[in-house]
Write a protein that holds these residues in place. Sequence first.
Motif, PDB file in Angstrom:
ATOM      1  N   GLN A   1       4.814   6.753   6.700  1.00 31.94           N
ATOM      2  CA  GLN A   1       5.287   7.350   5.467  1.00 31.94           C
ATOM      3  C   GLN A   1       4.252   7.199   4.118  1.00 31.94           C
ATOM      4  O   GLN A   1       3.691   6.035   4.332  1.00 31.94           O
ATOM      5  N   HIS A   2       3.937   8.015   3.637  1.00 28.62           N
ATOM      6  CA  HIS A   2       2.860   7.833   2.531  1.00 28.62           C
ATOM      7  C   HIS A   2       3.441   8.395   1.220  1.00 28.62           C
ATOM      8  O   HIS A   2       4.064   9.473   1.011  1.00 28.62           O
ATOM      9  N   SER A   3       3.048   7.766   0.118  1.00 26.33           N
ATOM     10  CA  SER A   3       3.479   7.970  -1.093  1.00 26.33           C
ATOM     11  C   SER A   3       2.453   8.334  -1.958  1.00 26.33           C
ATOM     12  O   SER A   3       1.396   7.638  -1.888  1.00 26.33           O
ATOM     13  N   TYR A   4       2.466   9.339  -2.787  1.00 26.93           N
ATOM     14  CA  TYR A   4       1.429   9.832  -3.798  1.00 26.93           C
ATOM     15  C   TYR A   4       1.969  10.319  -4.802  1.00 26.93           C
ATOM     16  O   TYR A   4       2.876  11.553  -4.871  1.00 26.93           O
TER      17      TYR A   4
ATOM     18  N   ARG B   1       6.712  11.643  -1.738  1.00 30.92           N
ATOM     19  CA  ARG B   1       6.711  10.974  -0.583  1.00 30.92           C
ATOM     20  C   ARG B   1       6.857  11.676   0.718  1.00 30.92           C
ATOM     21  O   ARG B   1       7.671  12.453   0.814  1.00 30.92           O
TER      22      ARG B   1
ATOM     23  N   SER C   1       0.839  -1.031  -0.133  1.00 30.92           N
ATOM     24  CA  SER C   1       0.057   0.061   0.070  1.00 30.92           C
ATOM     25  C   SER C   1       0.894   1.244  -0.021  1.00 30.92           C
ATOM     26  O   SER C   1       1.958   1.123   0.231  1.00 30.92           O
ATOM     27  N   ASN C   2       0.235   2.384  -0.079  1.00 26.24           N
ATOM     28  CA  ASN C   2       0.847   3.611  -0.411  1.00 26.24           C
ATOM     29  C   ASN C   2       1.420   4.393   1.285  1.00 26.24           C
ATOM     30  O   ASN C   2       2.052   5.195   1.314  1.00 26.24           O
ATOM     31  N   THR C   3       0.892   3.662   2.189  1.00 22.76           N
ATOM     32  CA  THR C   3       1.096   4.000   3.415  1.00 22.76           C
ATOM     33  C   THR C   3       1.864   2.969   4.326  1.00 22.76           C
ATOM     34  O   THR C   3       1.379   1.750   4.502  1.00 22.76           O
TER      35      THR C   3
END
Length: 506
Positions: free
Chosen positions: A468-471, A475, A422-424
């Motif tokens: 940590q979150h990626s979009y 990041r 996942s992105n998180t």
Amino acid sequence: MKLLLSSFLAIVFFTASVKADPWVDTSNSFLRANIQWLADVGILKTPVTTFPLMWHDIARDLDAIYIGQLDQKTRESVLYVKHQLKLAKRNSKTITASAATDNKRFTSFGEDYRNKYHLNVATNWISDRFAFRVSSHYRPQDPLSDETSFDGSYGALFVGNWVVSAGMQDRWWGPGLDTSLSLTNNAKALPALALSRKSAIPVSIPWTEHEIPWTVTTFMGKMDDERIVKNTLLWGFRFNFNPIKNLEVGITRLAQWSGDGRPGDLSTFVDVLKGLDNCGGNGPTVEECAAGKEPGNQLAGYDIRWSSTLFAHPFALYFTSFAEDGDRKGGLSILGEERYQLGVESQLSAFNYNWKVFIEGTDTYALCRDGVNGDGTSSIGDCYYEHKIYQTGMRYEGRVMGSIYENDATSLVIGASTLSSSNTQIEIKLRWLQLNKDNNDKAPNNPLIGNTLTTKAEDLLQLASKVQHSYKNWRYTFGVEVNHSKFTNENNNNDISAFAKIEYNL
């Protein structure tokens, strides 16, 4: 600021075709956790406890699997690692900015900031024969070194199955997740020349079908910071291999030698290689050492990591023994003044995530026999990462290069990090630390000598977490640390620190 401007212009005009960075560095603990899981389940067939870690074998092994045959947990890890590899191939120009309420006291794997304010601009390029990375940093109000630096920059040449490189790369040697006794990314990277194996092509055992993947890396670095013996050289060597499935073994040596006023010829380095540096023991005589003929300050050790299942539940055990200079003590000891690290890993599912969980303990409180009493009976340590000639010790730019908790310390850490595509991603650590346990410092008024964390005994309880979150090309990382410090005959200290980091891939 001129350095940052020139680096930014270099990025703008750097239009060559870009592939993946050849190494997995020490900046992403989530990537490391997923790589380790894929090695444990047999998908990756290469040693994975030495960083920088070559992408070559990882990419090869990922291409060889059929993802539809994997269980959900392993599929998540494969997708995450493949995604990180894809990002590395597509995006190699980055701008990173971070801000924190305080300078960071110690830096673990996956934590690449050390200062309150930090700006980084980086780009890299790779071909079939060469690889380059330019990484410029601006750290205002840095109390230990220059505000600008090129940490993380390198140039590399691929020759057959070997990589020759020069640059300033963070290194993490060993299976430890929170710290390591040999090399960590706690201190800034020093400039070094290095030689590493590109692929862990296995050696075959004659008359059997058994193969042993192996890899080796060695470097010679220059400790060009402010120190007692200026321009000291640091030699490092690590050999690791998988003798059987699910078992990885690492052997490490480090040696400080040469420097201003010290012998630095080839014969001296040969003596270092032979380990002839224990005065009055297997090295020079006491009289020769008094005349300045001791070749250097050496550390050596080994580590093992074994993974298996118990009642269908995965787990892993790892152990490190890493020794300072000193003659063998006899018995079961094969090293000198060794200190230890022990860890246990497992996995669990909670809150819609798969988690790697671990418990890790270390001890760097050594009562060296050549210390105050000369027989190891003194209660004063001050010998691990130390040396009577190289008095700044195994430190660089004001931080120890080994255990992030310095010498004379014990640590017990419980941690958890997500294994997910996942992105998180989330990481949590609970640390119980005893820092500078002997309540003594070699030179409390000299910043070039002695413990870099505290000049007095400190019991520290810390809860640290980050998200940590990626979009898309962004990041974001946010973290907080809650600290409770207890001192002898002094008031307790409580504080909370926080940081935020933003990365953008151009």
